[in-house]
Design a protein around this motif. Structure first.
Motif, PDB file in Angstrom:
ATOM      1  N   ARG A 371      52.336  30.753  44.270  1.00 14.88           N
ATOM      2  CA  ARG A 371      52.180  31.442  45.334  1.00 14.88           C
ATOM      3  C   ARG A 371      51.234  32.658  45.029  1.00 14.88           C
ATOM      4  O   ARG A 371      50.597  32.760  46.237  1.00 14.88           O
ATOM      5  CB  ARG A 371      53.798  31.828  45.696  1.00 14.88           C
ATOM      6  N   LEU A 372      51.212  33.158  44.091  1.00 13.69           N
ATOM      7  CA  LEU A 372      50.245  34.140  43.929  1.00 13.69           C
ATOM      8  C   LEU A 372      48.873  33.662  43.753  1.00 13.69           C
ATOM      9  O   LEU A 372      47.912  34.585  44.254  1.00 13.69           O
ATOM     10  CB  LEU A 372      50.667  35.202  42.703  1.00 13.69           C
ATOM     11  N   SER A 373      48.644  32.657  43.202  1.00 13.95           N
ATOM     12  CA  SER A 373      47.138  32.052  43.111  1.00 13.95           C
ATOM     13  C   SER A 373      46.685  31.871  44.649  1.00 13.95           C
ATOM     14  O   SER A 373      45.489  31.496  44.466  1.00 13.95           O
ATOM     15  CB  SER A 373      47.220  30.741  42.427  1.00 13.95           C
ATOM     16  N   GLN A 374      47.493  31.889  45.545  1.00 17.83           N
ATOM     17  CA  GLN A 374      46.843  31.666  46.832  1.00 17.83           C
ATOM     18  C   GLN A 374      46.578  33.092  47.512  1.00 17.83           C
ATOM     19  O   GLN A 374      45.787  33.207  48.407  1.00 17.83           O
ATOM     20  CB  GLN A 374      48.076  31.060  47.861  1.00 17.83           C
ATOM     21  N   SER A 375      46.761  34.119  46.750  1.00 15.94           N
ATOM     22  CA  SER A 375      46.407  35.465  47.411  1.00 15.94           C
ATOM     23  C   SER A 375      45.125  35.986  46.813  1.00 15.94           C
ATOM     24  O   SER A 375      44.623  35.629  45.634  1.00 15.94           O
ATOM     25  CB  SER A 375      47.624  36.570  47.327  1.00 15.94           C
ATOM     26  N   LYS A 376      44.498  37.063  47.328  1.00 16.15           N
ATOM     27  CA  LYS A 376      43.406  37.868  46.675  1.00 16.15           C
ATOM     28  C   LYS A 376      43.824  39.057  46.167  1.00 16.15           C
ATOM     29  O   LYS A 376      44.788  39.655  46.340  1.00 16.15           O
ATOM     30  CB  LYS A 376      42.320  37.926  47.987  1.00 16.15           C
ATOM     31  N   PRO A 377      42.889  39.456  45.212  1.00 22.46           N
ATOM     32  CA  PRO A 377      43.236  40.959  44.654  1.00 22.46           C
ATOM     33  C   PRO A 377      43.542  41.794  45.643  1.00 22.46           C
ATOM     34  O   PRO A 377      42.671  41.967  46.853  1.00 22.46           O
ATOM     35  CB  PRO A 377      41.955  40.880  43.967  1.00 22.46           C
ATOM     36  N   GLY A 378      44.341  42.534  45.447  1.00 24.95           N
ATOM     37  CA  GLY A 378      44.514  43.923  46.404  1.00 24.95           C
ATOM     38  C   GLY A 378      45.415  43.679  47.538  1.00 24.95           C
ATOM     39  O   GLY A 378      46.035  44.423  48.197  1.00 24.95           O
ATOM     40  N   GLU A 379      45.565  42.138  47.873  1.00 26.49           N
ATOM     41  CA  GLU A 379      46.529  41.812  49.034  1.00 26.49           C
ATOM     42  C   GLU A 379      47.944  42.107  48.856  1.00 26.49           C
ATOM     43  O   GLU A 379      48.482  42.434  49.792  1.00 26.49           O
ATOM     44  CB  GLU A 379      46.694  40.340  49.069  1.00 26.49           C
ATOM     45  N   THR A 380      48.363  42.566  47.593  1.00 25.00           N
ATOM     46  CA  THR A 380      49.839  42.790  47.555  1.00 25.00           C
ATOM     47  C   THR A 380      50.043  44.253  47.743  1.00 25.00           C
ATOM     48  O   THR A 380      51.122  44.710  48.304  1.00 25.00           O
ATOM     49  CB  THR A 380      50.347  42.907  45.993  1.00 25.00           C
ATOM     50  N   GLY A 381      49.117  45.106  47.686  1.00 23.25           N
ATOM     51  CA  GLY A 381      49.034  46.574  47.866  1.00 23.25           C
ATOM     52  C   GLY A 381      49.896  47.247  46.801  1.00 23.25           C
ATOM     53  O   GLY A 381      50.153  48.539  46.566  1.00 23.25           O
ATOM     54  N   LEU A 382      50.109  46.338  45.566  1.00 24.94           N
ATOM     55  CA  LEU A 382      50.899  47.045  44.589  1.00 24.94           C
ATOM     56  C   LEU A 382      50.163  47.364  43.391  1.00 24.94           C
ATOM     57  O   LEU A 382      48.956  47.043  43.037  1.00 24.94           O
ATOM     58  CB  LEU A 382      52.050  45.854  44.074  1.00 24.94           C
ATOM     59  N   LEU A 383      50.705  48.455  42.422  1.00 28.04           N
ATOM     60  CA  LEU A 383      49.924  48.933  41.353  1.00 28.04           C
ATOM     61  C   LEU A 383      51.102  48.989  40.403  1.00 28.04           C
ATOM     62  O   LEU A 383      51.973  49.735  40.777  1.00 28.04           O
ATOM     63  CB  LEU A 383      49.241  50.034  41.602  1.00 28.04           C
ATOM     64  N   ALA A 384      50.788  48.408  39.124  1.00 26.00           N
ATOM     65  CA  ALA A 384      52.064  48.802  38.192  1.00 26.00           C
ATOM     66  C   ALA A 384      51.201  49.419  36.826  1.00 26.00           C
ATOM     67  O   ALA A 384      50.221  49.113  36.745  1.00 26.00           O
ATOM     68  CB  ALA A 384      52.591  47.368  37.819  1.00 26.00           C
ATOM     69  N   LEU A 385      52.424  49.984  35.977  1.00 23.92           N
ATOM     70  CA  LEU A 385      51.880  50.541  34.722  1.00 23.92           C
ATOM     71  C   LEU A 385      52.500  49.494  33.696  1.00 23.92           C
ATOM     72  O   LEU A 385      53.687  49.319  34.033  1.00 23.92           O
ATOM     73  CB  LEU A 385      52.201  51.886  34.438  1.00 23.92           C
TER      74      LEU A 385
END
Lengths: 560, 560
Positions: A371-385
């Motif tokens: 599922r994640l391989s179908q999305s583009k960088p930044g599309e999640t809006g998330l950022l983690a440490l």
């Protein structure tokens, strides 16, 4: 007549063997043995998440299983195979993983008196109970012996030798008193195989000594008595029961005893190399050379490169260690790493991924990657440490924790998984940048370890974020392979150059950065770095109100 | 002879009725109707998580189901029940939830031409597509008409009337052009029941007008033409097709038509009260008075209190609205709230809680509550921000997102659930503090809404964090109850005082803060407030490196 060697790789949750043909590089046998004790081989304490110990008996049981298993496989794979043609054994382990032992060299955990005492067991690398001791060592060393600190990145870690031993002294003086000496896991196993477990006979490796125990020839070996006494007089006293000299792994730790030869089905008297850490052996198995960074992507990661020891190299702040001979003889071994990478994904899949993704951990990972391989960088809006287990490089601070931001009411598990992968890649980029800023050129990145082989989605994200092509070592067992190569070399009949040339290859599949992804990740990395510094650097002062808004802006742009 | 009234409460995912005996407060019938369209009644757009629309047909289908159902239940509960003794109907809905309608007052979504157009549907309160328009309105109002902003907390929200209508004008001019007028959901339903849907006949409520459409008597109703033209001339043009005056809910919107009376089994001609928002009606149903804060704990929350309109009240920055008559006639209605509370828990349980907690959402919540209720404040080491759906009060900013920090490799789902509950409580405390700082005394807190009844663990955490006893309204349907009371009162035969006295009670069970928990939460709130300001306040500048370390310190102390 063929020449073989056996490498043994003792990891966090299991150990494995590799039996390799030193002329063709063919891998004829490899067996895994999961440690039976505790939770995935780790003894924990419900009242303190920092505790991580191991049962030394697991190591011995594993030894027999993985060597005899590999020999069996080799016989099946090659009818003419003769175990007598195994010319040496090498061993690598996690570290710093110290074991308290009695005067005979028997781990206290294997004695009746201490069988039930967690503090008498093996203090696994990722045990973080000793953070106060680490902080005190850093502070005292900064004052008394800054040169000790400079070699290990400027901050002494709770994962290291002296922190743990000091911690034991404080919390369990009985165990400390009963321990005649302490032995690194990677030194103990060769000592067992060669009958040299008595502490004064154990041949200590310079890899563990130099990277974790502040050992260096230039100041006469281990930290001096005055310094250790400033920590605690009992540690100064212990110094004399430890060791004077440490050796690179092209040195033999001894010869295989009759007893073990019989148990294992090998020829008695073959050399067993001085032990080293998994990452350092893995770097050798992956073909490390000056200019090549080897990334070992597993539950945690290690980043290893080398520089000829004729080069001038200043201190590299936050890079865990620079030790002459710890990887390749005649070279500085430079080690950095992330305290948790695969472990973060495992934590996530075990605790926070619903069964709608699959019934097993494997199915959940597969479906999330799909599922994640179908999305583009930044599309999640998330950022983690990537700090669920602290930050080893470049902050060297275990008192840090994970962070995820950017969640909406629609955020799904596979999006968080993507953010966690990205966070570990941003952490990896931060390490490479720190190395480059200090004159350690990186022309080539070779990856090894489970994630590099099994997770193409992760590898592409890493290539996009690191902004350079990523190669993958051909062997699935580079750590064990590196250990095997030292097993071969320590007998003196063959050179490391020759066996590296014969055995260390990369795969055809190379991950190349996708320019448009690189651009987006470049923007997101700036935000990662802001969070990294804001939460990780005591002196940081600044603004953060742009972070969520910029992530939303990138998300909107990427989804449009 | 008895006197009854019916209240209708249109929520985010369903609507429900309440049939109440106005003399005894006995609740004789209540039926829920989940909206059948979309995902839990919400029409979404996969390409934009900000989109949240609804199907107006769902409202009409629900109307019949919930009224006839309640009457049936009343007949079963009380043999002598006579529906002719229902003396009025009141309605509340979510908001601002504007509906584009044609010249006859038919929602465009119910016309053939626009049946498939999401923009022609109901723009649900939590639609966040209009954030750019909200920002522009804030900026233009700050320059031209600061008085408009002062009444709604200083920042105009994307959840509100003009933002959404302007957004529609920008993204779908065809829909805007086809819309003769726009009607709030809470005004449309009474208009339907009383046959007054033609836009010039719809009696508009002061609650929605004042809180969301910048309506106030003191400046002549809606924003003036010059201001609206500065947004867009088409909005200035629309003004004349909206309304001149808005009314409190003790005013009748009209009389029940023969057609609807027959459909519903009620007496034609009974009054239907002017509509208002759910929270405002709920506050009345929970017994709001000066000094009493009513917290409606649902998917989102509303915090409502009142102050006699003879009092002097300055602007309260970030508090969404102060409107004369929006709650109790003759009082300022003061409204604040959190954009997501139950919605955050639902998001979490639906997307991130493994089935080891249970097979259903209900089982998962129960098991998580069981496990977290065994732990002490601070033991999780976690801290979250409750912004998955933005922050309504006190930041009034939808371009904010969720945040969780403090995760280790051992963090479990129920610990995160606890951190999310705590985050919403910290958000609630931030609202109360803001009110008190501006002279709005809060002597008593009465809670209502699903969470206050079903989640004792949450209520205790709230009491510990808010640091005051929490009462719970006796009725499970305070919004519908408030609507019913206005249905009764708008006919003029009975006073609001009397029916509130008869019908609004609190439960025996009161949640009292536990002093040692209060102390720990006091410390953690300081960290929450640091994160809140760091990520939410543009001007904030400071340090954050203590946050993770203090949380670890508290965790260690609490676990010891």
């Amino acid at each position: 007549m063929s020449r073989y060697a056996i490498g043994l790789d003792y990891g966090t949750n299991s150990c494995r063997s590799l039996l390799v043909d030193l002329d063709t590089g063919e891998e004829l046998g490899s067996v895994v043995f999961p440690y039976p004790s505790g939770e995935l081989g780790i003894l924990t304490d419900p009242s303190d998440p920092n505790v991580a110990r191991q049962q030394p008996r697991d190591y011995l049981d594993g030894m027999v299983a993985i060597i005899t298993g590999a020999i069996e496989q080799a016989r099946a794979a090659r009818p003419g195979f003769d175990a007598a043609e195994v010319i040496g054994i090498g061993v690598d382990t996690t570290g710093s993983t110290p074991i308290p032992v009695d005067a005979e060299g028997t781990p206290l955990a294997l004695t009746r008196a201490f069988a039930d005492n967690l503090n008498a067991h093996v203090w696994l690398w990722k045990d973080h109970t000793a953070h106060a001791e680490a902080a005190a060592i850093t502070e005292i060393a900064a004052r008394m012996r800054p040169q000790y600190l400079a070699k290990c990145g400027g901050i002494y870690s709770s994962e290291w030798w002296w922190s743990k031993i000091w911690r034991c002294l404080k919390v369990d003086p009985d165990v400390f008193a009963a321990a005649h000496s302490w032995v690194e896991h990677c030194d103990w196993l060769p000592a067992v195989l060669t009958g040299n477990t008595r502490p004064d006979l154990v041949k200590r490796g310079v890899c563990s000594a130099g990277h974790k125990a502040m050992y260096a020839r230039e100041w006469g070996g281990l930290p001096d008595v005055e310094f250790l006494a400033a920590l605690d007089p009992a540690l100064a006293d212990l110094r004399g029961r430890l060791y004077e000299e440490a050796f690179p792994s092209d040195t033999p730790a001894g010869a295989l005893t009759e007893e073990w030869a019989e148990k294992l089905g090998l020829k008695a008297g073959i050399p067993v190399a001085v032990g080293a850490f998994d990452a350092h052996m893995g770097a050798v198995g992956a073909g490390v050379q000056p200019g090549t960074l080897v990334k070992i992507l597993g539950t945690s990661t290690c980043d290893i490169t080398v520089l000829p020891n004729s080069a001038t190299l200043g201190d590299v702040p936050g890079v865990c260690g620079v030790v002459d001979g710890s990887v390749l003889p005649g070279h500085f071994g430079i080690e950095a790493g992330q305290s948790a990478v695969g472990d973060i994904f495992l934590w996530f899949v075990n605790h926070l991924v619903p069964d709608s993704y699959g019934a097993t951990v494997g199915e959940k990972f597969t479906e999330m990657e799909r599922r994640l391989s179908q999305s583009k960088p930044g599309e999640t809006g998330l950022l983690a440490l990537d700090w669920n287990n602290g930050n080893r490089t470049i902050l060297v601070d275990v008192r840090l924790t994970g962070l995820i931001l950017g969640q909406t009411l629609h955020t799904e598990a596979h999006e968080i998984y993507r953010a966690l992968i990205e966070a570990t890649a941003f952490g990896a980029l931060t390490i490479i940048r720190r190395m480059e800023e200090h004159g350690i050129a990186i022309d080539r990145v070779v990856n090894t370890g489970g994630l590099s082989i099994k997770n193409a989605t992760l590898m592409q994200i890493y290539a996009d974020i690191l902004g350079r092509p990523l190669q993958v070592a051909a062997s699935e067992q580079t750590c064990a392979l590196g250990a095997a190569l030292f097993g071969a070399v320590c007998g003196g009949s063959v050179s490391l150059d020759e066996v590296q040339r014969n055995c260390c290859r990369v795969r055809d599949l190379e991950y190349r950065p996708i320019p448009e992804n690189q651009t987006v990740y470049h923007e997101i990395y700036a935000l990662y770095r802001t969070l990294h510094d804001a939460f990780g650097v005591a002196e940081w002062q600044g603004r953060l109100s742009h972070v969520m808004k910029e992530l939303i802006g990138i998300r909107q742009r990427q989804r449009a």
